[in-house]
Write a protein that holds these residues in place. Structure first.
Motif, PDB file in Angstrom:
ATOM      1  N   ILE A 157       3.103   0.636 -10.387  1.00 33.08           N
ATOM      2  CA  ILE A 157       1.799   1.272  -9.276  1.00 33.08           C
ATOM      3  C   ILE A 157       0.510   0.553  -9.842  1.00 33.08           C
ATOM      4  N   GLU A 158      -0.134   0.207  -9.174  1.00 30.42           N
ATOM      5  CA  GLU A 158      -1.689  -0.300  -9.841  1.00 30.42           C
ATOM      6  C   GLU A 158      -2.663   0.245  -8.617  1.00 30.42           C
ATOM      7  N   ASP A 159      -3.864   0.513  -9.326  1.00 28.71           N
ATOM      8  CA  ASP A 159      -4.885   1.160  -8.380  1.00 28.71           C
ATOM      9  C   ASP A 159      -4.550   2.403  -7.784  1.00 28.71           C
ATOM     10  N   GLY A 160      -3.860   3.200  -8.391  1.00 29.22           N
ATOM     11  CA  GLY A 160      -3.544   4.470  -7.318  1.00 29.22           C
ATOM     12  C   GLY A 160      -4.370   5.372  -7.415  1.00 29.22           C
ATOM     13  N   GLN A 161      -4.404   6.397  -6.321  1.00 30.59           N
ATOM     14  CA  GLN A 161      -5.237   7.472  -6.297  1.00 30.59           C
ATOM     15  C   GLN A 161      -4.502   8.238  -5.326  1.00 30.59           C
TER      16      GLN A 161
ATOM     17  N   LYS B 125      -9.424  14.807  -7.681  1.00 24.22           N
ATOM     18  CA  LYS B 125      -9.136  13.265  -7.329  1.00 24.22           C
ATOM     19  C   LYS B 125      -8.845  12.634  -8.798  1.00 24.22           C
ATOM     20  N   TYR B 126      -7.869  11.967  -8.901  1.00 23.74           N
ATOM     21  CA  TYR B 126      -7.331  11.013  -9.862  1.00 23.74           C
ATOM     22  C   TYR B 126      -6.994   9.785  -9.433  1.00 23.74           C
ATOM     23  N   ALA B 127      -7.289   8.672 -10.412  1.00 21.26           N
ATOM     24  CA  ALA B 127      -6.822   7.359 -10.317  1.00 21.26           C
ATOM     25  C   ALA B 127      -5.808   7.462 -11.239  1.00 21.26           C
ATOM     26  N   TYR B 128      -4.652   6.391 -11.101  1.00 24.41           N
ATOM     27  CA  TYR B 128      -3.354   6.370 -11.801  1.00 24.41           C
ATOM     28  C   TYR B 128      -2.855   4.959 -11.675  1.00 24.41           C
ATOM     29  N   TYR B 129      -2.086   4.865 -12.751  1.00 24.42           N
ATOM     30  CA  TYR B 129      -1.159   3.642 -12.619  1.00 24.42           C
ATOM     31  C   TYR B 129       0.303   4.169 -13.390  1.00 24.42           C
TER      32      TYR B 129
ATOM     33  N   ASN C 253       0.748  -1.212   0.182  1.00 21.09           N
ATOM     34  CA  ASN C 253       0.131  -0.063   0.065  1.00 21.09           C
ATOM     35  C   ASN C 253       0.735   1.370   0.111  1.00 21.09           C
ATOM     36  N   LEU C 254       0.408   2.112  -0.856  1.00 23.79           N
ATOM     37  CA  LEU C 254       1.455   3.581  -1.068  1.00 23.79           C
ATOM     38  C   LEU C 254       1.108   4.469  -0.115  1.00 23.79           C
ATOM     39  N   LYS C 255       0.038   4.432   0.757  1.00 25.27           N
ATOM     40  CA  LYS C 255      -0.470   5.312   1.543  1.00 25.27           C
ATOM     41  C   LYS C 255       0.719   5.422   2.472  1.00 25.27           C
TER      42      LYS C 255
END
Length: 588
Positions: A83-87, A96-100, A43-45
């Motif tokens: 990176i997957e399912d980034g926010q 707010k963006y989703a990213y990978y 988790n990137l949080k």
């Protein structure tokens, strides 16, 4: 071997997410660490506290392998992961963006490779660049992005007093600098669904003392003063924006929100905006209206919507609140021209009592907060052959032109007031205020009822005109009602009176009034179908002693924006190539 053997792992929900193996050599002063780290959907949080001043709501997972050397206090990391399912949310813009994409680490950089961003409406953007650091301190960002019809702003009045709204654009941007003084530069073109609001009615500020005084209440002569306390370095964002404004964007300049004193509309132009989180806001360039409206208000009693003429413009030379206006707006009113005729014996004739369209023009010139306001009355295409029994043909256009030529400034203002408030012309040099109280009360009631009813549903717009509150009130009662369905794609509008003296109150066509139905066949609004029924006023119907003629019909519209005719074909060819359509595929 005089080494520390490291074997560290984290298992979460039955899955090994972190696996770190390697050695620590105390005798190697330069690079005692020699560690391999493998991450699986970590988790990137965890990195959000490092960038909390700029970003928030961070989420997503990282999968990859990294090698760590250096010391415990200054580790040097190299490697690459996905990176997957980034926010992520950009705090200042509230977007707010989703990213990978790919996350690469070097000893002094966090590198983002081909980061793909998606906004809340599934529009795409690309981002490349890096975040430089000194041992994971003193972060410095350098990111380049390109976007198309992408959400760039999502704020409310509570988020930003300078300007707020929804912003969608296509173009390029660069984000550069330390997190404490970040600069965002962009060159962009506005897109559909952009809605920007600029309130200029004033903002409030809060003063803050930079010292604290402690008082010893047991001895009033002993007062300790502590000089300025060292503050944590505040973070800020500076934005330098070059914006190509298109008619797709809607904007409002709010002079007084409570009174409804607002200029709103769509236009085209080039604006250069410079602003930051510390309150500085500068604007350069001009905006030319293609369509718009101005609410003319007076003490909450008069509230008339004037239509802004195409070609009107606002120019800025620095302070956005000191823009220079050159705006002409008009208010259309059906009125009898009988009171202005040179021969007042004709005023009783039905042909003269008939109402024809007249326009009050309002001109705003000069600074936005203190413009010079002038008025004019315009009436065009009036009949020149009205037949009154026993009299020569009445040349109504000639009579109006002669009447207007005699008006001085004061009399012109009286006639403007008469048209706006009393909805009629008054005899020259004999301004009659009879009925003013009734009309003022009806105007106030109309405005308040329209406001209250419109609060029932955000998709509902109601405008009532109660007329003169006399025995003819029902015949002169005006109702404009508009409702939007299907998230704004379908809009139904009704306008006009409920009944007249010449028609039965049960007449369905009279109850329907003038109506319009608009439907956007495509979400972007390029294809649109429209059905309508409206009353027309022209010389032909007037000369035939007919009050009105009704036109009913429909239209199918397709809209495409381009600067030059060749751009239309080049763009179409480019779209075909991007979609991979070859001539032999049967593509157009």
């Amino acid at each position: 071997e005089k080494l520390f053997d490291i074997d560290f792992f984290i298992d979460r929900l039955g899955k090994r997410t972190v696996n770190i193996t390697g050695t620590y050599n105390p005798s190697n002063e330069k690079d005692p660490l020699d560690i391999n780290a493998k991450f699986e959907t970590v988790n990137l949080k965890i990195i959000e506290p490092l960038l909390r001043d700029i970003f928030s709501e961070m989420d997503g997972t990282l999968t990859g392998s990294y090698h760590v050397i250096g010391t415990l206090s200054q580790p040097m990391i190299t490697g690459e992961g996905q990176i997957e399912d980034g926010q992520i949310m950009i705090n200042y813009l509230r977007t707010k963006y989703a990213y990978y994409g790919t996350l690469e680490l070097t000893p002094n950089q966090i590198i983002f490779k081909e980061l793909q961003l998606t906004d809340a409406f599934k529009n795409k953007a690309k981002l490349d660049g890096y975040v430089a650091h000194r041992n994971f301190n003193k972060f410095r960002i350098n990111l380049d992005g390109s976007f198309k019809n992408f959400q760039m702003l999502n704020t409310t009045a509570k988020d930003n007093e300078l300007f707020y709204g929804q912003g969608y654009a296509s173009g390029n941007l660069n984000i550069f600098g330390p997190t404490s003084n970040l600069k965002i530069s962009a060159t962009a073109r506005t897109e559909k669904n952009t809605r920007i609001f600029i309130p200029i009615s004033g903002t409030s500020t809060l003063g803050e003392k930079d010292f604290i005084r402690f008082t010893n209440f047991t001895d009033s002569s002993k007062i300790k003063t502590i000089l300025p306390i060292k503050k944590r370095e505040a973070s800020g964002i500076t934005m330098d924006l070059n914006i190509d404004i298109t008619p797709d964007a809607y904007g409002e300049i709010i002079f007084d929100l409570k009174a409804g004193d607002i200029i709103r509309g769509r236009g085209k132009g080039d604006l250069h905006m410079q602003l930051d989180t510390k309150g500085e806001f500068n604007m350069f360039g001009s905006l030319e209206f293609t369509q718009g409206a101005y609410n003319f208000t007076l003490f909450d009693i008069i509230n008339k919507e004037f239509t802004v003429k195409p070609g009107s413009r606002i120019s800025w030379f620095g302070d956005p609140y000191e823009g220079n206006m050159n705006i002409t707006a008009s208010y259309r009113q059906l009125a009898s021209f009988g009171p202005i005729l040179s021969d007042q014996t004709l005023t009783s004739a039905p042909q003269i009592k008939r109402k024809y369209p007249a326009e009050v023009w309002l001109k705003l010139d000069g600074p936005m907060l203190t413009p010079q306001i002038t008025f004019d009355i315009v009436a065009q295409n009036l009949p020149d052959n009205l037949v009154v029994e026993g009299k020569p043909p009445v040349r109504l256009q000639f009579e109006f032109n002669a009447f207007k030529a005699k008006l001085d400034e004061q009399e012109l203002k009286r006639q403007v007031f008469s048209l706006i408030v009393l909805k009629r012309f008054s005899p020259p040099d004999a301004f009659n205020t009879s009925g003013t109280l009734y009309n003022s009360v009806s105007e106030l009631l109309s405005n308040q009822l329209s406001y209250w009813l419109s609060q029932v549903d955000q998709n509902l717009e109601i405008n009532l005109d109660l007329g003169t509150l006399d025995q003819e009130a029902f015949n002169t009662f005006q109702l404009r009602l508009s409702y939007s369905f299907l998230n704004g794609r379908l809009r139904v509008t009704r306008d006009g009176t409920i009944a007249t003296n010449q028609t039965s109150q049960s007449d369905i066509s009279t109850l329907a009034g003038d109506w319009t139905v608009d439907y956007l066949l495509t979400p972007d609004g390029k294809f649109k179908v429209k059905m309508y029924s409206r009353s027309n006023y022209n010389q032909l119907t007037s000369s035939l002693n007919t009050q009105t003629a009704v036109t009913t019909g429909f239209s199918l519209l397709y809209t495409e924006n381009f600067s030059n005719l060749k751009d239309l074909w080049v763009r179409r060819r480019k779209e075909v190539e991007e979609q991979g359509i070859q001539p032999d595929d049967g593509g157009d």
